[in-house]
Scaffold this motif. Structure first.
Motif, mmCIF file in Angstrom:
data_model
loop_
_atom_site.group_PDB
_atom_site.id
_atom_site.type_symbol
_atom_site.label_atom_id
_atom_site.label_comp_id
_atom_site.label_asym_id
_atom_site.label_seq_id
_atom_site.Cartn_x
_atom_site.Cartn_y
_atom_site.Cartn_z
ATOM 1 N N ALA A 156 0.844 -1.206 0.000
ATOM 2 C CA ALA A 156 0.000 0.000 0.000
ATOM 3 C C ALA A 156 0.876 1.253 0.000
ATOM 4 N N LYS A 157 1.981 1.165 0.722
ATOM 5 C CA LYS A 157 2.905 2.307 0.767
ATOM 6 C C LYS A 157 3.475 2.579 -0.635
ATOM 7 N N ALA A 158 3.903 1.502 -1.305
ATOM 8 C CA ALA A 158 4.483 1.650 -2.645
ATOM 9 C C ALA A 158 3.446 2.173 -3.632
ATOM 10 N N ALA A 159 2.180 1.793 -3.413
ATOM 11 C CA ALA A 159 1.118 2.237 -4.323
ATOM 12 C C ALA A 159 0.625 3.640 -3.970
ATOM 13 N N GLY A 160 1.130 4.191 -2.862
ATOM 14 C CA GLY A 160 0.721 5.537 -2.456
ATOM 15 C C GLY A 160 -0.649 5.576 -1.802
ATOM 16 N N THR A 161 -1.158 4.403 -1.361
ATOM 17 C CA THR A 161 -2.506 4.371 -0.777
ATOM 18 C C THR A 161 -2.485 4.214 0.750
ATOM 19 N N LEU A 162 -1.294 4.135 1.321
ATOM 20 C CA LEU A 162 -1.213 3.953 2.781
ATOM 21 C C LEU A 162 -1.419 5.295 3.488
ATOM 22 N N ASP A 163 -2.254 5.276 4.520
ATOM 23 C CA ASP A 163 -2.471 6.469 5.350
ATOM 24 C C ASP A 163 -1.097 7.010 5.797
ATOM 25 N N PRO A 164 -0.809 8.307 5.565
ATOM 26 C CA PRO A 164 0.518 8.849 5.917
ATOM 27 C C PRO A 164 0.876 8.648 7.390
ATOM 28 N N GLN A 165 -0.150 8.610 8.261
ATOM 29 C CA GLN A 165 0.145 8.386 9.689
ATOM 30 C C GLN A 165 0.691 6.979 9.904
ATOM 31 N N PHE A 166 0.127 6.004 9.183
ATOM 32 C CA PHE A 166 0.584 4.616 9.324
ATOM 33 C C PHE A 166 2.001 4.478 8.748
ATOM 34 N N ARG A 167 2.236 5.179 7.653
ATOM 35 C CA ARG A 167 3.560 5.133 7.027
ATOM 36 C C ARG A 167 4.615 5.621 8.020
ATOM 37 N N ALA A 168 4.321 6.728 8.702
ATOM 38 C CA ALA A 168 5.281 7.289 9.668
ATOM 39 C C ALA A 168 5.495 6.316 10.826
ATOM 40 N N ILE A 169 4.415 5.667 11.277
ATOM 41 C CA ILE A 169 4.530 4.695 12.386
ATOM 42 C C ILE A 169 5.442 3.550 11.968
ATOM 43 N N MET A 170 5.185 3.010 10.766
ATOM 44 C CA MET A 170 5.989 1.863 10.279
ATOM 45 C C MET A 170 7.461 2.229 10.162
ATOM 46 N N ASP A 171 7.738 3.366 9.518
ATOM 47 C CA ASP A 171 9.141 3.736 9.282
ATOM 48 C C ASP A 171 9.889 3.942 10.591
ATOM 49 N N ALA A 172 9.149 4.375 11.631
ATOM 50 C CA ALA A 172 9.799 4.604 12.929
ATOM 51 C C ALA A 172 9.890 3.331 13.760
ATOM 52 N N GLY A 173 9.243 2.261 13.304
ATOM 53 C CA GLY A 173 9.339 0.992 14.030
ATOM 54 C C GLY A 173 8.222 0.750 15.028
ATOM 55 N N GLY A 174 7.143 1.547 14.965
ATOM 56 C CA GLY A 174 6.009 1.337 15.875
ATOM 57 C C GLY A 174 4.977 0.397 15.273
ATOM 58 N N LEU A 175 3.857 0.210 15.980
ATOM 59 C CA LEU A 175 2.788 -0.681 15.497
ATOM 60 C C LEU A 175 1.601 0.142 15.002
ATOM 61 N N VAL A 176 1.069 -0.245 13.863
ATOM 62 C CA VAL A 176 -0.127 0.376 13.286
ATOM 63 C C VAL A 176 -1.310 -0.002 14.206
ATOM 64 N N PRO A 177 -2.316 0.904 14.380
ATOM 65 C CA PRO A 177 -3.416 0.600 15.310
ATOM 66 C C PRO A 177 -4.135 -0.715 14.997
ATOM 67 N N ASP A 178 -4.544 -1.382 16.077
ATOM 68 C CA ASP A 178 -5.187 -2.701 15.958
ATOM 69 C C ASP A 178 -6.369 -2.691 14.991
ATOM 70 N N GLU A 179 -7.239 -1.685 15.121
ATOM 71 C CA GLU A 179 -8.486 -1.690 14.344
ATOM 72 C C GLU A 179 -8.205 -1.756 12.841
ATOM 73 N N ALA A 180 -7.203 -0.978 12.391
ATOM 74 C CA ALA A 180 -6.869 -0.947 10.956
ATOM 75 C C ALA A 180 -6.349 -2.320 10.512
ATOM 76 N N MET A 181 -5.545 -2.951 11.360
ATOM 77 C CA MET A 181 -4.974 -4.244 10.984
ATOM 78 C C MET A 181 -6.047 -5.331 10.941
ATOM 79 N N ILE A 182 -6.986 -5.262 11.888
ATOM 80 C CA ILE A 182 -8.054 -6.274 11.944
ATOM 81 C C ILE A 182 -8.935 -6.154 10.694
ATOM 82 N N GLN A 183 -9.230 -4.921 10.289
ATOM 83 C CA GLN A 183 -10.038 -4.721 9.056
ATOM 84 C C GLN A 183 -9.317 -5.276 7.833
ATOM 85 N N LEU A 184 -8.000 -5.045 7.785
ATOM 86 C CA LEU A 184 -7.201 -5.522 6.637
ATOM 87 C C LEU A 184 -7.279 -7.047 6.533
#
Ligand code: AP5
Length: 206
Positions: free
Chosen positions: A38-66
């Protein structure tokens, strides 16, 4: 066959997942790969992108929906291998409910066990071929000449420590959760990748 692979960043989940999914003829569902696509396709929420690049965890709700949506695709009918999900107890509880609703049964949760010092070395030396997705290591599994290599943003030393801390703080709580359900299979993740595969297959009785 329905398997969950659990282990700290760099424990070899992606490496083992490729071999196991070929062997069992089931899809490899990696939430990290889905987020990176999703990041490569430019469709990832910018907040999630920043979390991932910094090494944190994306919120549970978003991951469960995915995962909920991914499990509705037809290739999951005969089972699948989950790599990187669940990562927290709320995700594990949600997965249990989704599996029940969709008529699936979890066979095993395989935990790959590797010391922190070795994990740091594996992550900092990892390179992935952008074209094929093949995972290499500059020392342990050197890429062939001409490979189009990518160094993940979260494999830089400053993010690696944070990811390992996040694993210890959040994901390690999954182990007692699945132990209590009698599903946890602990495997030594140190050794050559094919030696680790042999151990995983043995613990699955395959
Ligand atoms: P994700 O992509 O899932 O990353 P991870 O869990 O940090 O795991 P890695 O992919 O880093 O390592 P791996 O265990 O697959 O090891 P590999 O086989 O590549 O997640 C990335 C990010 O997305 C997260 O940080 C988070 O922000 C977000 N995210 C994803 N899922 C989420 C969720 N459910 N909830 C919230 N956020 C989520 O191997 C590593 C290296 O070691 C390679 O170079 C490899 O060649 C080498 N190696 C492997 N096995 C061996 C061996 N036996 N001997 C020597 N070298 C080896």
């Amino acid at each position: 066959m329905l398997i969950v692979l659990v282990g700290p960043p760099g424990s070899g989940k992606g490496t083992q997942a490729k071999v196991l999914t070929d062997r069992f003829g089931i899809p490899h569902i990696s939430t990290g790969d889905m987020l990176r696509a999703a990041k490569a396709a430019g469709t990832l929420d910018p907040q999630f992108r920043a979390i991932m690049d910094a090494g944190g965890l994306v919120p549970d709700e978003a991951m469960i929906q995915l995962i909920d949506r991914r499990m509705d695709e037809p290739d999951t009918k005969k089972g699948f291998l989950l790599d990187g999900f669940p990562r927290t107890v709320p995700q594990a509880e949600a997965l249990g409910a989704l599996l029940e609703r969709k008529g699936h049964k979890l066979d095993a949760v395989v935990q790959l066990d590797v010391s922190r010092a070795l994990l740091e070395e594996r992550l900092i030396g990892r390179r992935t071929d952008k074209r094929t997705g093949q995972i290499y290591h500059l020392v342990y599994s050197p890429p062939p000449p001409g490979a189009d290599l990518e160094h993940r943003a979260d494999d830089r030393p400053e993010a690696v420590g944070k990811r390992l801390d996040a694993y210890e703080a959040m994901t390690a709580a999954l182990l007692p959760f699945y132990q209590a359900k009698g599903l946890l299979r602990r495997v030594d993740g140190v050794g050559k990748p094919d030696e680790v595969t042999t151990r995983v297959l043995a613990t699955l009785g395959a």
